[in-house]
Motif scaffolding. Structure first.
Motif, PDB file in Angstrom:
ATOM      1  N   LEU A 186      22.596  15.068  -4.014  1.00 33.78           N
ATOM      2  CA  LEU A 186      21.591  15.043  -2.950  1.00 33.78           C
ATOM      3  C   LEU A 186      21.962  14.112  -1.808  1.00 33.78           C
ATOM      4  N   ASN A 187      23.044  13.380  -1.940  1.00 40.59           N
ATOM      5  CA  ASN A 187      23.363  12.349  -0.953  1.00 40.59           C
ATOM      6  C   ASN A 187      23.701  12.928   0.410  1.00 40.59           C
ATOM      7  N   GLY A 188      24.262  14.143   0.479  1.00 39.00           N
ATOM      8  CA  GLY A 188      24.664  14.706   1.757  1.00 39.00           C
ATOM      9  C   GLY A 188      23.601  15.530   2.428  1.00 39.00           C
ATOM     10  N   VAL A 189      22.386  15.514   1.919  1.00 34.36           N
ATOM     11  CA  VAL A 189      21.298  16.327   2.472  1.00 34.36           C
ATOM     12  C   VAL A 189      20.498  15.504   3.464  1.00 34.36           C
ATOM     13  N   GLU A 190      20.138  16.098   4.610  1.00 40.79           N
ATOM     14  CA  GLU A 190      19.374  15.385   5.631  1.00 40.79           C
ATOM     15  C   GLU A 190      17.883  15.323   5.309  1.00 40.79           C
ATOM     16  N   ASN A 191      17.387  16.238   4.485  1.00 40.90           N
ATOM     17  CA  ASN A 191      15.963  16.262   4.164  1.00 40.90           C
ATOM     18  C   ASN A 191      15.562  15.031   3.362  1.00 40.90           C
ATOM     19  N   LYS A 192      14.333  14.560   3.596  1.00 42.59           N
ATOM     20  CA  LYS A 192      13.797  13.423   2.863  1.00 42.59           C
ATOM     21  C   LYS A 192      13.291  13.861   1.492  1.00 42.59           C
ATOM     22  N   LEU A 193      13.091  12.867   0.612  1.00 41.31           N
ATOM     23  CA  LEU A 193      12.697  13.155  -0.761  1.00 41.31           C
ATOM     24  C   LEU A 193      11.426  12.406  -1.137  1.00 41.31           C
ATOM     25  N   THR A 194      10.713  12.972  -2.096  1.00 39.64           N
ATOM     26  CA  THR A 194       9.632  12.261  -2.773  1.00 39.64           C
ATOM     27  C   THR A 194       9.950  12.247  -4.265  1.00 39.64           C
ATOM     28  N   LEU A 195       9.506  11.207  -4.940  1.00 35.55           N
ATOM     29  CA  LEU A 195       9.775  11.047  -6.369  1.00 35.55           C
ATOM     30  C   LEU A 195       8.488  10.621  -7.051  1.00 35.55           C
ATOM     31  N   SER A 196       8.141  11.296  -8.123  1.00 36.62           N
ATOM     32  CA  SER A 196       6.899  10.973  -8.832  1.00 36.62           C
ATOM     33  C   SER A 196       7.145  10.941 -10.334  1.00 36.62           C
ATOM     34  N   GLY A 197       6.436  10.038 -10.997  1.00 38.13           N
ATOM     35  CA  GLY A 197       6.496   9.918 -12.448  1.00 38.13           C
ATOM     36  C   GLY A 197       5.222  10.458 -13.080  1.00 38.13           C
TER      37      GLY A 197
END
Length: 331
Positions: A186-197
């Motif tokens: 995922l490091n080369g992707v320009e889109n932002k991320l969300t992370l949930s537990g």
């Protein structure tokens, strides 16, 4: 004729002296070259040990540049005179070169993956997992699909192979490997991320209720974030890291199903990213307004403290004048 034959023959021998031969001074030059080379080698080792990883990466990128780019003459199109990628003299800068002539010009927005690009990313992540021998037995615990918000990657628990220890936020070794592998892809992707537990609906075994599934899910989300970053993902790509406890169940028919215990990563599309960024800007604006209100109310509180000192002065003056006059009249 006889006199000429009796003349003695004189032979002159000239001995050529070789400067030392094998015992000359050539070995001194060779030894000096050896000492110089060793000094340069140990100096290089010392420099490599004292330079940070970012600077080493910049130096590596510098030597990867084509030679014609290094020796090319004339100013660059952006007006920078440096030969380093990204312009300037900083080895660690390799992108974002800005023209000196158009400092006020609008910056072009970064290209984001559309729906088709997210589908290609899904295929890429699946192939990366498929090519990793250590993750072959864990493929069933990695669920990848396309949602309204973007590409969703879920790492779910298995009854025989949980990601975390019971009631703990420490990732198991195989779960760390999953996170690191996904982080690299995922490091080369320009889109932002969300992370949930997420957790299941089983209450946390704590009678004091000072630590619940809410705290546990948030701690597990942060543990997953750390492993994603360790795997090579840029930490600035994350917009949200949240814990949702059992509020969003994967299997609503069975709240205690182990599959409900999961880490969810969403590579957001443009619409979802703009929505979250808008909410974040609204919150930032509200916080700024509250701060300005506090600063504005500060000077008004100063006059309220001043009148408190005036009555104190009058009270102190009265006992000095009136009681003295009364004692003088009564006698």
């Amino acid at each position: 004729m006889a006199g000429k034959e009796d003349k003695p023959l004189i032979v002159v021998k000239r001995i050529k002296k070789v400067a030392g031969g094998a015992h000359g001074g050539a070995w001194k030059i060779a030894y000096a070259d050896f000492v110089t080379a060793m000094m340069a080698f140990f100096l290089l080792m010392w420099l490599l040990a004292s330079v940070s990883k970012e600077e080493l990466k910049g130096i590596s990128e510098y030597f990867k540049m084509p030679i014609e780019k290094i020796v090319s003459t004339g100013p660059s199109t952006t007006g920078s005179s440096g030969i380093f990628v990204g312009g300037g003299k900083d080895l660690t800068r390799k992108d974002g070169e800005v023209s000196k002539a158009d400092d006020n010009s609008d910056k072009s927005p970064q290209k984001m993956l559309d729906e088709e690009g997210l589908k290609q990313l899904k295929t890429k992540v699946e192939s990366v997992i498929q090519d990793n021998p250590q993750l072959q037995s864990l493929k069933k615990q990695i669920l990848i699909d396309i949602t309204d918000d973007g590409l969703r990657i879920q790492i779910v628990d298995n009854l025989k192979r949980p990601m975390f220890a019971l009631s703990d936020d420490e990732l198991q070794p195989y779960a760390r490997e999953i996170m690191k592998t996904i982080g690299k892809s995922l490091n080369g992707v320009e889109n932002k991320l969300t992370l949930s537990g997420h957790t299941d609906a089983l209450p946390f075994p704590n009678k004091e209720k000072s630590y619940s599934n809410w705290e546990l899910s948030a701690d597990r989300a942060n543990a997953a974030r750390r492993e994603l970053v360790n795997g090579g993902m840029d930490e600035t790509k994350l917009l949200q890291v949240i814990g949702l406890s059992s509020a969003v169940l994967y299997d609503k028919t069975d709240p205690l199903n182990p599959i409900n215990r999961r880490i969810s990563i969403i590579v957001m599309n443009k619409k979802a990213q703009e929505r979250i960024e808008k909410n974040m800007s609204i919150e930032a604006g509200n916080a700024e307004g509250v701060q300005k209100g506090i600063q504005a109310s500060g000077p008004k509180s100063a006059p309220t403290s001043a009148p408190e000192a005036k009555p104190t002065t009058k009270v102190d003056a009265k006992p000095d004048v009136k009681p003295a006059a009364k004692t003088e009249v009564k006698p």
